[in-house]
Design a protein around this motif. Structure first.
Motif, PDB file in Angstrom:
ATOM      1  N   LEU B   2       0.891  -1.258  -0.166  1.00  0.00           N
ATOM      2  CA  LEU B   2       0.192  -0.002   0.099  1.00  0.00           C
ATOM      3  C   LEU B   2       0.784   1.219   0.182  1.00  0.00           C
ATOM      4  O   LEU B   2       1.741   1.539   0.884  1.00  0.00           O
ATOM      5  N   MET B   3       0.939   1.907  -1.133  1.00  0.00           N
ATOM      6  CA  MET B   3       1.658   3.292  -1.097  1.00  0.00           C
ATOM      7  C   MET B   3       1.128   4.359  -1.083  1.00  0.00           C
ATOM      8  O   MET B   3      -0.119   4.549  -1.732  1.00  0.00           O
ATOM      9  N   LEU B   4       1.477   5.128  -0.411  1.00  0.00           N
ATOM     10  CA  LEU B   4       0.961   6.607  -0.497  1.00  0.00           C
ATOM     11  C   LEU B   4       1.713   7.578  -1.165  1.00  0.00           C
ATOM     12  O   LEU B   4       3.226   7.347  -0.944  1.00  0.00           O
ATOM     13  N   ALA B   5       1.375   8.318  -2.136  1.00  0.00           N
ATOM     14  CA  ALA B   5       2.283   9.120  -3.166  1.00  0.00           C
ATOM     15  C   ALA B   5       1.683  10.579  -3.006  1.00  0.00           C
ATOM     16  O   ALA B   5       0.410  10.680  -2.902  1.00  0.00           O
ATOM     17  N   PHE B   6       2.389  11.447  -2.938  1.00  0.00           N
ATOM     18  CA  PHE B   6       1.840  12.986  -2.999  1.00  0.00           C
ATOM     19  C   PHE B   6       3.265  13.813  -3.585  1.00  0.00           C
ATOM     20  O   PHE B   6       4.185  13.513  -3.377  1.00  0.00           O
ATOM     21  N   ASP B   7       2.719  15.076  -3.734  1.00  0.00           N
ATOM     22  CA  ASP B   7       3.449  16.007  -4.307  1.00  0.00           C
ATOM     23  C   ASP B   7       2.977  17.217  -4.027  1.00  0.00           C
ATOM     24  O   ASP B   7       1.719  17.634  -4.289  1.00  0.00           O
ATOM     25  N   THR B   8       3.844  18.139  -3.598  1.00  0.00           N
ATOM     26  CA  THR B   8       3.607  19.596  -3.216  1.00  0.00           C
ATOM     27  C   THR B   8       4.382  20.548  -3.954  1.00  0.00           C
ATOM     28  O   THR B   8       4.701  21.803  -3.579  1.00  0.00           O
ATOM     29  N   VAL B 176       0.100   8.893 -11.228  1.00  0.00           N
ATOM     30  CA  VAL B 176       1.096   8.626 -12.077  1.00  0.00           C
ATOM     31  C   VAL B 176       2.571   8.578 -11.401  1.00  0.00           C
ATOM     32  O   VAL B 176       3.336   7.536 -11.387  1.00  0.00           O
ATOM     33  N   LEU B 177       2.668   9.666 -10.307  1.00  0.00           N
ATOM     34  CA  LEU B 177       3.665   9.319  -9.319  1.00  0.00           C
ATOM     35  C   LEU B 177       3.871   7.975  -8.654  1.00  0.00           C
ATOM     36  O   LEU B 177       5.086   7.392  -8.634  1.00  0.00           O
ATOM     37  N   ALA B 178       2.857   7.605  -8.226  1.00  0.00           N
ATOM     38  CA  ALA B 178       2.769   6.306  -7.506  1.00  0.00           C
ATOM     39  C   ALA B 178       3.161   5.003  -8.410  1.00  0.00           C
ATOM     40  O   ALA B 178       3.890   4.157  -8.062  1.00  0.00           O
ATOM     41  N   ALA B 179       2.464   5.149  -9.822  1.00  0.00           N
ATOM     42  CA  ALA B 179       2.863   4.049 -10.634  1.00  0.00           C
ATOM     43  C   ALA B 179       4.241   4.064 -11.107  1.00  0.00           C
ATOM     44  O   ALA B 179       4.786   2.948 -11.139  1.00  0.00           O
ATOM     45  N   MET B 180       4.735   5.139 -11.006  1.00  0.00           N
ATOM     46  CA  MET B 180       6.270   5.105 -11.432  1.00  0.00           C
ATOM     47  C   MET B 180       7.183   4.583 -10.402  1.00  0.00           C
ATOM     48  O   MET B 180       8.033   3.936 -10.442  1.00  0.00           O
ATOM     49  N   ALA B 181       6.630   5.175  -8.976  1.00  0.00           N
ATOM     50  CA  ALA B 181       7.595   4.559  -7.905  1.00  0.00           C
ATOM     51  C   ALA B 181       7.413   2.907  -7.662  1.00  0.00           C
ATOM     52  O   ALA B 181       8.180   2.318  -7.418  1.00  0.00           O
ATOM     53  N   ALA B 182       6.056   2.624  -8.070  1.00  0.00           N
ATOM     54  CA  ALA B 182       5.864   1.149  -7.696  1.00  0.00           C
ATOM     55  C   ALA B 182       6.636   0.223  -8.710  1.00  0.00           C
ATOM     56  O   ALA B 182       7.151  -0.715  -8.416  1.00  0.00           O
ATOM     57  N   GLU B 183       6.433   0.767  -9.988  1.00  0.00           N
ATOM     58  CA  GLU B 183       7.334   0.100 -10.844  1.00  0.00           C
ATOM     59  C   GLU B 183       8.791   0.071 -10.666  1.00  0.00           C
ATOM     60  O   GLU B 183       9.517  -0.926 -11.015  1.00  0.00           O
ATOM     61  N   ALA B 184       9.425   1.163 -10.256  1.00  0.00           N
ATOM     62  CA  ALA B 184      10.755   1.191  -9.851  1.00  0.00           C
ATOM     63  C   ALA B 184      11.116   0.091  -8.895  1.00  0.00           C
ATOM     64  O   ALA B 184      11.982  -0.551  -8.847  1.00  0.00           O
TER      65      ALA B 184
END
Lengths: 343, 226
Positions: B2-8, B176-184
């Protein structure tokens, strides 16, 4: 020791402070200061302070936990300085505190920095007298407050109309070639000086208000030094430091004692970084004794900005059943002192 | 997972929850001045929406900018403290790369991502047709950027005369940030440390000599003295 365990976070200026308090007992007080990074600029650079807070926050929290011998999940509430202070600096502490509150499922208390400077005295000298007068003096603030009840009502009586007292110390230190921040070196230089050597002006001394003014004093010191330099004379650093310091603490203590007398209050609490000044502490003790006022000043390490003071105020608000702050509570760089808790 | 992703790192507060395969919940609020007020509450409400608790999170991915300092730090301070309190890993992703991932399919050629850096400048990077970063991230005035490439991010909206044409997303998507991180993470490709990409030094000037408050003893003009 009993009572809820409160984690306090302070990032309003250049100190990253994390404190742990259980009830009214101080368990840990970890401070990481970025003051050395500001020294060559002669003042606090807000962006430098904000960057340092982000880097220091996690290690400082860990140091406080280790010092207290507790784990983060033992914490019962999180308190944080919401203001007043530097906007970018406050934001780091407030966001970290909200994240702890969210992760741990524990209440958040977003509190007033000035009220925390008063509350910290409970850790040293027991429950706060009600009512009390508080004199808060630092590099950013110079305020006299009537405090019927810290958790309920704080009434501003007066404040500086220009420079804060600590700011005047910084500026005069620079004139004398002493390092930043100016408080400690002026205090040290004054020890061997004659406080009566030069009669510097006492701003607003007899104006009947509880306001302060230190800008004219600083200019007066600058003029005096320049006149000496122009005539090729040696500048007696110790005498200038002692005479300047006497002018500052004379007006601070005079107005604080006046406020106690005028409001029929028998207790004075002094806080803020300038409350670490030895001459202020001595003259306040002397004048309060003469006026029949009991004076309380935390030890110097708790006068400067720290997380323990924030935890102390959080613990008090929690004990008094005050409703916690929402996760949407804003950091407010100009939070009024009447707003002890951000709802 | 379970990933939490965020950007500010832009005026948007973008938050998403991701289970390693798909986005479970996502929310974006555009309000440049209230990131610190919106972020934690949005995380709490997304968790509540999917019926999970903070303790269920297993990893955090956060946009590390570049971006305006105070809002960027709101995200990073939150990520650091959440990661510390939950004892889970925190990974950084360049915010411009997140927008590039979304912009690439529609571009089919080299393009830029440019976001507001204030002071009449933009944070920017140049990408190849596949969305791989070729240059940057950097910061500079819009006119200094490679000319007339399609540009994602807020840059072309702010500087329509010098930048663009506008393409792709205006703000980063936390999904998209979460998907990129999960993929990496799945491919064991290292992500960035969760440290801010400021790209500029703090504005601070060492003061000059102390200013005099009394006039010079001679009548000589003092103009030009610092």
């Amino acid at each position: 020791m009993s009572g809820p365990l409160v984690l306090g976070i302070e990032t309003s200026c250049d100190e990253t402070g994390v404190g742990l308090v259980r009830g009214q007992d101080l368990l840990a007080d970890a401070v990481a200061s970025s003051v050395a990074e500001h020294a060559r600029f002669g003042g606090i650079v807000p962006e430098v302070a904000s960057r340092a807070h982000l880097e220091a926050m996690q290690p400082t929290v860990q140091r406080a936990l280790d010092g207290a011998g507790v784990r983060l999940r033992d914490v019962d509430a999180i308190a944080v300085t919401a203001g007043p202070g530097l906007a970018g600096a406050l934001q780091v502490g407030v966001c970290a505190a909200k994240a702890y509150s969210l992760a741990l499922g524990k209440p958040l208390y977003a509190v007033n920095h000035l009220a925390a400077h008063i509350a910290v005295d409970q850790l040293e000298h027991g429950p706060l007298p009600r009512p009390a007068v508080a004199l808060l003096v630092s590099g950013g603030h110079s305020s006299l407050l009537l405090v019927p009840d810290l958790a309920g009502e704080v009434v501003p009586l007066g404040q500086t109309i220009d420079d804060a007292a600590g700011e005047a110390y910084d500026k005069v230190a620079r004139l004398l070639g002493l390092p930043f921040p100016g408080g400690p070196p002026i205090d040290a230089a004054a020890v061997s000086g004659n406080a009566a050597a030069i009669s510097f002006p006492r701003g607003k001394y007899r104006d009947g208000s509880y306001d302060f003014s230190f800008s004219g004093l600083k200019t007066s010191v600058a003029r005096w030094i320049e006149a000496r330099q122009r005539s090729g004379e040696h500048v007696p650093v110790a005498d200038v430091a002692a005479s300047f310091q006497e002018a500052v603490v004379d007006v601070l203590t005079r107005k604080a004692v006046d406020a106690c007398r005028d409001h029929g209050v028998g207790h004075l609490i002094i806080g803020g970084g300038v409350a670490a000044n030895s001459r202020l502490r001595a003259l306040a003790a002397e004048r309060c004794a003469a006026a029949g006022v009991a004076v309380r000043v935390p030890r110097p390490g708790l006068c400067t900005d720290n997380g323990a003071m924030v935890a102390a105020l959080g613990a008090e608000l929690l004990a008094r059943g005050m409703p916690p702050s929402p996760l949407t509570a804003p950091a407010d760089s100009s939070l009024p002192v009447t707003s002890v808790l951000v709802g | 997972m379970l990933m939490l992703a965020f950007d500010t790192a832009t005026p948007a507060v973008a938050v998403a929850l991701h289970d390693g395969r798909a986005v479970l919940a996502e929310a974006t609020t555009v309000d440049a001045r209230r990131q610190g007020e919106i972020l934690a509450a949005t995380i709490a409400s997304l968790l509540a929406r999917v019926g999970l608790r903070p303790a269920d999170l297993s990893v955090i991915a956060v946009g590390v900018g570049p971006g305006p300092y105070t809002s960027l730090r709101a995200g990073l301070a939150t990520a650091h403290a959440l990661g510390g309190a939950l004892d889970i890993g925190v990974h950084g992703v360049c915010t411009l790369d997140v927008m590039a991932r979304e912009a690439a399919p529609a571009c089919g050629r080299d393009f830029l991502v440019a976001t507001d850096a204030r002071r009449r400048e933009v944070y920017w990077a140049r990408y190849g047709p596949g969305g791989e970063r070729a240059e940057g991230p950097g910061v500079g005035p819009p006119a200094s950027l490679p000319a007339s490439l399609p540009t994602a991010g807020e840059g072309p909206w702010l500087y329509p005369d010098t930048m663009g044409p506008a393409t792709g997303p205006r703000y980063p998507s936390a999904g998209v940030l979460a998907a990129m991180a999960a993929e990496a993470i799945g491919r064991r490709v290292p992500l960035l440390p969760p440290n801010p990409l400021y790209l500029r030094r703090p504005d601070a000037r060492v003061p000059g000599p102390v200013k005099r408050v009394t006039p010079e003893p001679t009548a000589a003009p003092v103009a030009g003295r610092e």
